[in-house]
Design a protein around this motif. Structure first.
Motif: not given
Length: 621
Positions: A156-174, A202-205
């Motif tokens: 799905l790499a070409e369709f997404f700007d970012l991927f969040y790898i892991g549990e959502g409670e951690t770095v979304y605020d940042r 955060i992974y930016v493909p």
């Protein structure tokens, strides 16, 4: 006053209009002029499936606790509305405000299973967002993916700007704070992506490049932007007590798949089954405090009006405070008309006692998941169940009044032989025999043993990620062996057998371990009309086969070869804590049929002890 996205004429001619109108109990309404970030949270399947997903409820609650963020929900329109929206040129909209998704700052898509990939393209397409991430501007939302399938995000790499790898409670605020800072100073989209790439998890493909060997395997996978990291580390919540949990989950207007309050009692699993991706991804096992869970149970039932409460985990029997929690729920809520659902329990004396208290034994069936029929295969997959344990559990259940049992197995596991396949109906028959050993006057009618087989799919970050798969015809042949075996059994009148669709298995295998080239097939399948591929009545295998043919992508390359231990995988740049040397060790132990003890019996050195929490430090000072 918000303006509905669909007029009455459209709502009256589509199935279940309540899927699209919003306004449910506990849904969050804010003034869009008073927030800095608008986030559209998407589950790319129909409303009834998406509304049953706990992860979205957690993030929805967490994001909306911020005064500067308004999180809304969006689901895939069903096929009837999809057609209308295209004909009438109605853009996809969020439920709460009914505003077009393209007006939002973020579109967050949770990716729970591979067969929703064409629905992701539907969501982008109906929103008017370019499918290619590189074509987007600030006029489009930042498209971010999360969930278990992001542990191999490459198809799905070409369709997404970012991927969040892991549990959502951690770095979304940042991430939100970085977004606000870049927008406030008039920064470019590229500057935001570079700043986001600096955040752990955060992974930016678009910041990575793949090179290939002549045989099509990966030669290298490297960052091509100085802000991108060579390794992206999974984000983990180690203190479960410190996280938010939705005390007021949104209550749907219509019946959905999981129409109940869900209590997440723990994350992770101690068992180490070698086929199970969740068991590896969500290590280490971390428990929620039992007193906190009791409080949540009260509040969530009060705030929703639901009449059922379910305990959520990968293996509820391994929750150390299960007895106290279940006893509390029975005593507090049984007389108030509240049903208690206890999935993922091992069948032992305590579990049967509990289930006897909360279920109508005459109506309910018990579920066993031996996964393999023979002891040899159960050792290969590290199931940790002996035939004696299975028959003993079934015997206790039958003596307790149950007469219906469901059994789940997998076909196509590594090293499987015809003897292993025939062991499935033989085990089902032994369970039925165990029932008829009970004196006739003590039985509860006739026995019914329903057996289902699915086809094994090797997943990333499991010891079986190196395994080969089979063709559609070979899978059907395996199911036929099992079916014939059932016809040969003494108690065949008490036995039923179902098997899953092999065509979907083949496709899911390509998506699960695919690289970036697989994105071309997904795009072409969507162009040909594929949608809702996980729904058997809508799945069109011929169109998928046409998509492979049109793009020149070879299914056999992804499915029909056993990988070498030194092959570079598309997901090797992600660190989930569990190390590749550990997975290799487990693959080699599987080939020898050696069992690895569970995490509470003995540490197997998988790598997640580096976080110094959960089961890894239990009982240690």
């Amino acid at each position: 006053m918000r303006k509905p996205a669909l007029n009455d004429e459209i709502l009256l001619k589509i199935e279940k209009p309540a899927r699209y109108i919003g306004g449910e109990v506990n849904s969050v309404m804010k003034d869009k002029e008073q927030v800095d970030i608008r986030f559209a949270m998407c589950f790319p399947d129909v409303y009834e499936i998406g509304m049953s997903h706990l992860g979205i409820q957690i993030l929805y609650d967490m994001f909306n606790r911020r005064d500067d963020v308004w999180c809304e929900r969006v689901y895939s329109p069903w096929t009837d509305l999809d057609k209308v929206m295209r004909e009438e040129k109605i853009p996809l909209f969020a439920l709460e405000s009914q505003d077009p998704v393209r007006e939002f700052d973020f579109l967050g898509i949770t990716i729970q299973y591979e067969m929703c990939y064409t629905n992701i393209l539907q969501v982008l397409d109906l929103s008017g967002i370019p499918l290619d991430a590189e074509e987007r501007t600030w006029e489009d939302p930042i498209v971010i993916g999360g969930g278990p399938c992001t542990y191999n995000p490459e198809p799905l790499a070409e369709f997404f700007d970012l991927f969040y790898i892991g549990e959502g409670e951690t770095v979304y605020d940042r991430l939100f704070d970085v977004y606000k800072e870049v927008r406030a100073r008039g920064g470019s989209r590229q500057e935001f992506l570079e700043a986001a790439a600096e955040i752990e998890g955060i992974y930016v493909p678009s910041f990575y490049e793949t090179t290939y060997h002549e045989d099509g395997t990966i030669r290298s996978f490297d960052p091509v932007n100085p802000h991108a990291k060579p390794v992206v580390h999974k984000q983990v919540v180690m203190e479960m007590q410190d996280t938010t949990y939705p005390e007021k989950p949104v209550v749907p207007f219509i019946k959905v798949t999981q129409d109940r309050v869900v209590l997440e009692i723990m994350r992770g699993c101690i068992r180490g089954c070698r086929f199970c991706q969740a068991g590896m991804l969500y290590r280490p096992t971390r428990e929620r405090d039992v007193e906190v869970l009791k409080d949540y149970a009260y509040k969530m039932l009060k705030n929703t009006g639901h009449e059922e409460i379910s305990l959520s985990s990968l293996s509820s029997s391994d929750y150390s405070e299960l007895k106290e929690l279940v006893t509390f729920l029975i005593e507090e809520f049984k007389d108030k008309g509240i049903n208690i659902s206890l999935p993922s329990l091992r069948i032992d004396a305590f579990s049967l006692d509990v289930m006897g208290k909360v279920q109508d034994i005459r109506k309910s069936s018990l579920t066993f998941a031996p996964e393999a029929g023979s002891q040899r295969m159960r050792n290969v997959i590290n199931k940790g169940l002996t035939e004696e344990m299975i028959l003993d559990g079934a015997g206790q259940a039958f003596e307790g009044g149950w007469n219906k049992v469901k059994l789940y197995f997998m076909l196509g596991l590594p090293t499987e032989t015809e003897e292993d396949m025939r062991a499935i109906p033989e085990l089902a028959d032994k369970i039925a025999r165990r029932y008829y050993e009970i004196p006739k006057d003590q039985r509860n009618g006739k026995c019914q043993v329903t057996t289902s087989t699915s086809f094994f799919i090797p997943k990333p970050f499991t010891p079986f990620q190196w395994a080969k798969m089979y063709t559609n015809e070979e899978y059907i042949g395996k199911a036929a062996v099992v079916k014939r075996g059932f016809q040969d059994q003494l108690n065949r009148k008490s036995l039923k057998y179902h098997w899953h669709d092999a065509e979907v298995t083949v496709l899911e295998g390509v998506m699960a371990r695919g690289d970036r080239k697989v994105g071309r097939v997904i795009r072409e399948a969507y162009r040909l009309g594929c949608l809702y591929d996980s729904w058997s009545d809508l799945f069109d295998n011929d169109k998928w086969m046409q998509a492979f043919e049109n793009t020149g992508i070879d299914i056999g390359f992804y499915n029909l070869r056993e990988r070498s231990l030194d092959e570079v995988f598309p997901w090797d740049f992600i660190d989930i804590g569990v190390t590749k040397p550990f997975l290799k060790r487990e693959w080699e132990r599987a080939m020898k049929g050696e069992v690895t003890p569970n995490c509470r019996m003995q540490c197997s050195g998988c790598g997640v002890a580096k976080w110094k929490g959960g089961v890894c430090v239990e009982g240690k000072n």
